[in-house]
Motif scaffolding. Structure first.
Motif, PDB file in Angstrom:
ATOM      1  N   ARG A 175     -41.916   0.845  51.260  1.00 56.49           N
ATOM      2  CA  ARG A 175     -41.590   2.156  51.690  1.00 56.49           C
ATOM      3  C   ARG A 175     -41.835   3.061  50.362  1.00 56.49           C
ATOM      4  O   ARG A 175     -41.708   2.546  49.382  1.00 56.49           O
ATOM      5  CB  ARG A 175     -40.340   2.432  52.080  1.00 56.49           C
ATOM      6  N   MET A 176     -42.250   4.257  50.345  1.00 54.61           N
ATOM      7  CA  MET A 176     -42.321   5.235  49.112  1.00 54.61           C
ATOM      8  C   MET A 176     -41.928   6.411  49.613  1.00 54.61           C
ATOM      9  O   MET A 176     -42.086   6.992  50.672  1.00 54.61           O
ATOM     10  CB  MET A 176     -43.870   5.073  48.558  1.00 54.61           C
ATOM     11  N   LEU A 246     -51.527   5.356  45.733  1.00 54.32           N
ATOM     12  CA  LEU A 246     -50.859   4.770  47.065  1.00 54.32           C
ATOM     13  C   LEU A 246     -50.621   5.701  47.985  1.00 54.32           C
ATOM     14  O   LEU A 246     -50.354   5.560  49.209  1.00 54.32           O
ATOM     15  CB  LEU A 246     -49.585   4.166  46.549  1.00 54.32           C
ATOM     16  N   VAL A 247     -50.637   7.121  47.549  1.00 48.47           N
ATOM     17  CA  VAL A 247     -50.276   8.010  48.636  1.00 48.47           C
ATOM     18  C   VAL A 247     -51.492   8.415  49.332  1.00 48.47           C
ATOM     19  O   VAL A 247     -52.199   9.167  49.056  1.00 48.47           O
ATOM     20  CB  VAL A 247     -49.807   9.411  48.054  1.00 48.47           C
ATOM     21  N   HIS A 248     -51.650   7.730  50.712  1.00 47.47           N
ATOM     22  CA  HIS A 248     -52.637   7.784  51.622  1.00 47.47           C
ATOM     23  C   HIS A 248     -52.172   8.242  52.798  1.00 47.47           C
ATOM     24  O   HIS A 248     -51.572   7.565  53.542  1.00 47.47           O
ATOM     25  CB  HIS A 248     -53.714   6.487  51.478  1.00 47.47           C
ATOM     26  N   LEU A 249     -51.876   9.735  52.964  1.00 43.51           N
ATOM     27  CA  LEU A 249     -51.327  10.180  54.355  1.00 43.51           C
ATOM     28  C   LEU A 249     -52.325   9.811  55.350  1.00 43.51           C
ATOM     29  O   LEU A 249     -53.341  10.002  55.616  1.00 43.51           O
ATOM     30  CB  LEU A 249     -51.083  11.354  54.217  1.00 43.51           C
ATOM     31  N   PRO A 250     -51.546   8.954  56.479  1.00 40.63           N
ATOM     32  CA  PRO A 250     -52.290   8.690  57.812  1.00 40.63           C
ATOM     33  C   PRO A 250     -53.200  10.121  58.317  1.00 40.63           C
ATOM     34  O   PRO A 250     -52.704  11.055  58.263  1.00 40.63           O
ATOM     35  CB  PRO A 250     -51.223   8.348  58.739  1.00 40.63           C
ATOM     36  N   ALA A 335     -53.637   4.361  62.105  1.00 39.38           N
ATOM     37  CA  ALA A 335     -54.018   3.012  62.737  1.00 39.38           C
ATOM     38  C   ALA A 335     -52.633   2.295  62.678  1.00 39.38           C
ATOM     39  O   ALA A 335     -51.880   2.550  61.828  1.00 39.38           O
ATOM     40  CB  ALA A 335     -55.184   2.462  62.072  1.00 39.38           C
ATOM     41  N   PRO A 336     -52.590   1.143  63.486  1.00 37.31           N
ATOM     42  CA  PRO A 336     -51.423   0.512  63.752  1.00 37.31           C
ATOM     43  C   PRO A 336     -51.316  -0.387  62.222  1.00 37.31           C
ATOM     44  O   PRO A 336     -49.911  -0.716  61.953  1.00 37.31           O
ATOM     45  CB  PRO A 336     -51.746  -0.371  64.780  1.00 37.31           C
ATOM     46  N   THR A 337     -52.243  -0.460  61.531  1.00 35.53           N
ATOM     47  CA  THR A 337     -52.145  -1.033  60.070  1.00 35.53           C
ATOM     48  C   THR A 337     -52.025  -0.008  59.002  1.00 35.53           C
ATOM     49  O   THR A 337     -51.609  -0.282  57.882  1.00 35.53           O
ATOM     50  CB  THR A 337     -53.110  -1.975  59.880  1.00 35.53           C
ATOM     51  N   ALA A 338     -51.694   1.363  59.288  1.00 34.85           N
ATOM     52  CA  ALA A 338     -51.690   2.156  58.234  1.00 34.85           C
ATOM     53  C   ALA A 338     -50.199   2.880  58.230  1.00 34.85           C
ATOM     54  O   ALA A 338     -49.599   2.640  59.124  1.00 34.85           O
ATOM     55  CB  ALA A 338     -52.564   3.536  58.503  1.00 34.85           C
ATOM     56  N   PRO A 339     -49.502   3.304  57.027  1.00 40.25           N
ATOM     57  CA  PRO A 339     -48.193   3.478  56.863  1.00 40.25           C
ATOM     58  C   PRO A 339     -48.058   4.711  57.722  1.00 40.25           C
ATOM     59  O   PRO A 339     -48.810   5.654  58.447  1.00 40.25           O
ATOM     60  CB  PRO A 339     -48.254   4.056  55.351  1.00 40.25           C
ATOM     61  N   PHE A 351     -42.058  13.807  51.152  1.00 36.44           N
ATOM     62  CA  PHE A 351     -42.184  12.876  52.311  1.00 36.44           C
ATOM     63  C   PHE A 351     -41.891  11.417  52.076  1.00 36.44           C
ATOM     64  O   PHE A 351     -41.727  11.071  50.991  1.00 36.44           O
ATOM     65  CB  PHE A 351     -43.673  13.203  52.857  1.00 36.44           C
ATOM     66  N   ALA A 352     -42.055  10.594  53.053  1.00 32.80           N
ATOM     67  CA  ALA A 352     -41.887   9.203  52.971  1.00 32.80           C
ATOM     68  C   ALA A 352     -42.910   8.780  53.692  1.00 32.80           C
ATOM     69  O   ALA A 352     -43.401   8.961  54.534  1.00 32.80           O
ATOM     70  CB  ALA A 352     -40.524   8.718  53.441  1.00 32.80           C
ATOM     71  N   LEU A 353     -43.277   7.281  53.053  1.00 33.89           N
ATOM     72  CA  LEU A 353     -44.543   6.718  53.603  1.00 33.89           C
ATOM     73  C   LEU A 353     -43.798   5.261  53.925  1.00 33.89           C
ATOM     74  O   LEU A 353     -42.940   4.538  52.885  1.00 33.89           O
ATOM     75  CB  LEU A 353     -45.619   6.389  52.717  1.00 33.89           C
ATOM     76  N   LEU A 354     -43.861   4.853  55.181  1.00 27.93           N
ATOM     77  CA  LEU A 354     -43.349   3.391  55.731  1.00 27.93           C
ATOM     78  C   LEU A 354     -44.529   2.545  56.080  1.00 27.93           C
ATOM     79  O   LEU A 354     -45.199   2.712  56.796  1.00 27.93           O
ATOM     80  CB  LEU A 354     -42.421   3.781  57.016  1.00 27.93           C
TER      81      LEU A 354
END
Length: 361
Positions: A175-176, A246-250, A335-339, A351-354
């Protein structure tokens, strides 16, 4: 007969894991109370549960576990031995391939490094920030800092100063969390320092007032001044990874959710047992989230998945929700594999990425 709680304590499988394996038809209780739905297990099922726990720790796929248990209860030991050997060979083959690739990567690292020219930090900055805003930013990211001693560069909060902006970032790989606030007084080049978690906690303790506070970076030291009080210490020596890469928002669906309702559904809804991330590291209970065409987010049952679902560590998501605060939050799904992104309604910069959890089925 053993209750599900007793079975969990004796077998090494959690209660949620036993429920999952019941629904999956792998370890079905001997009797289920038709009124309460409570599960009871026969004495002879303990050995199967302990075997199941061992296979799970070894990372065996669910389909193979099912066959091992079927063979275990019969007389076909050759089937069981064959499945165990096949899985062991897969693990050994994967390890051999990983060793080869890591050896090549280490060679590339050796070529990139030049310790003879390594110089101490010479960065310096002094800026002023709002105490309430800095407190809110620390609260929004602190939970995501790593406690893994093998990755010391992640054991703190990154303070990234660029112009009139201060970004705070923390990550533990799974997580980030990122927060941005305004700053004044710094007109020099970009400055980045990683503040160890204990020092960032000491800084947070000073942020009880409304007056601006001063943040000073001098080489490998950082200090926060709030009135006549100060929290100061050494920065981490290791460089924080380039979080901007690393910050690639879905890019997908966005849902506006009521925080209290989502929290309640996560706490009471169906879960899957923890999933192995890597050797010696297992996630907590997993929640499978689904988003409908109308933007409604639900916690789904096991196995009713399609392309609109994503599995996440339930505890991590609850922490992200608590850190974000507010009565409503925005969840963004790719996608199901994206944060999965969790952000405040009125603040696009915090924001947070999980990272999603890969499901075996």
């Amino acid at each position: 007969m053993r209750s599900i709680g007793e079975m969990a304590g004796d077998s090494g499988l959690g209660v949620s894991a036993l429920r999952f394996y019941d629904r999956a038809g792998v370890l079905v209780p001997a009797w289920v109370d038709p009124v309460s739905g409570y599960r009871w297990y026969a004495p002879e099922q303990l050995d199967e549960a302990r075997l199941l726990a061992r296979l799970r720790r070894a990372g065996m796929p669910l389909a193979d576990i099912r066959l091992v248990l079927a063979g275990w209860s019969g007389s076909d030991t050759d089937l069981v031995r064959g499945l165990l050997l096949a899985h062991l060979r897969r693990l050994e083959g994967g390890l051999a391939a990983a060793r080869t690739e890591f050896s090549a990567i280490r060679t590339l690292l050796d070529q990139r490094e030049n310790p003879m020219t390594t110089a101490p930090r010479t960065t310096a900055a002094r800026l002023s920030v709002s105490a309430p805003e800095l407190a809110a930013a620390l609260d929004a990211v602190r939970y995501a800092a790593s406690s893994d001693p093998g990755l010391p560069m992640l054991g703190g909060v990154l303070f990234d100063v660029e112009g009139d902006t201060l970004h705070l970032v923390a990550t533990d790989r799974y997580r980030m969390a990122v927060a941005r606030i305004g700053a004044t007084g710094h007109a020099g080049p970009r400055v980045q320092v990683t503040v160890p978690v204990p020092l960032s906690d000491a800084m947070r303790a000073l942020l009880g007032g409304d007056e601006p506070v001063g943040l000073t970076v001098d080489g490998d030291r950082v200090a926060l001044e709030a009135g006549d009080r100060q929290a100061a210490g050494q920065c981490l020596a290791q460089d924080f990874p380039d979080y901007r890469r690393l910050v690639h928002l879905p890019s997908g669906r966005r849902a506006l959710v009521e925080t209290a309702a989502l929290r309640a559904e996560l706490e009471t809804g169906p879960v899957r047992p923890g999933v192995a991330r890597e050797q010696g590291d297992v996630s907590g209970d997993v929640s499978v989230l689904g988003i409908a065409d109308d933007g409604t987010v639900t916690v789904r049952e096991d196995g009713d998945g399609d392309g609109s679902r994503v599995a996440v560590d339930r505890g991590f998501l609850l922490e992200a929700i608590a850190a974000a605060g507010g009565d409503r939050l925005v969840l963004e799904f790719g996608a199901p594999t994206a944060p999965v992104a969790i952000r405040r309604v009125a603040d696009e910069t915090t924001f947070a990425l999980l990272m999603p959890v890969r499901l075996d089925d």
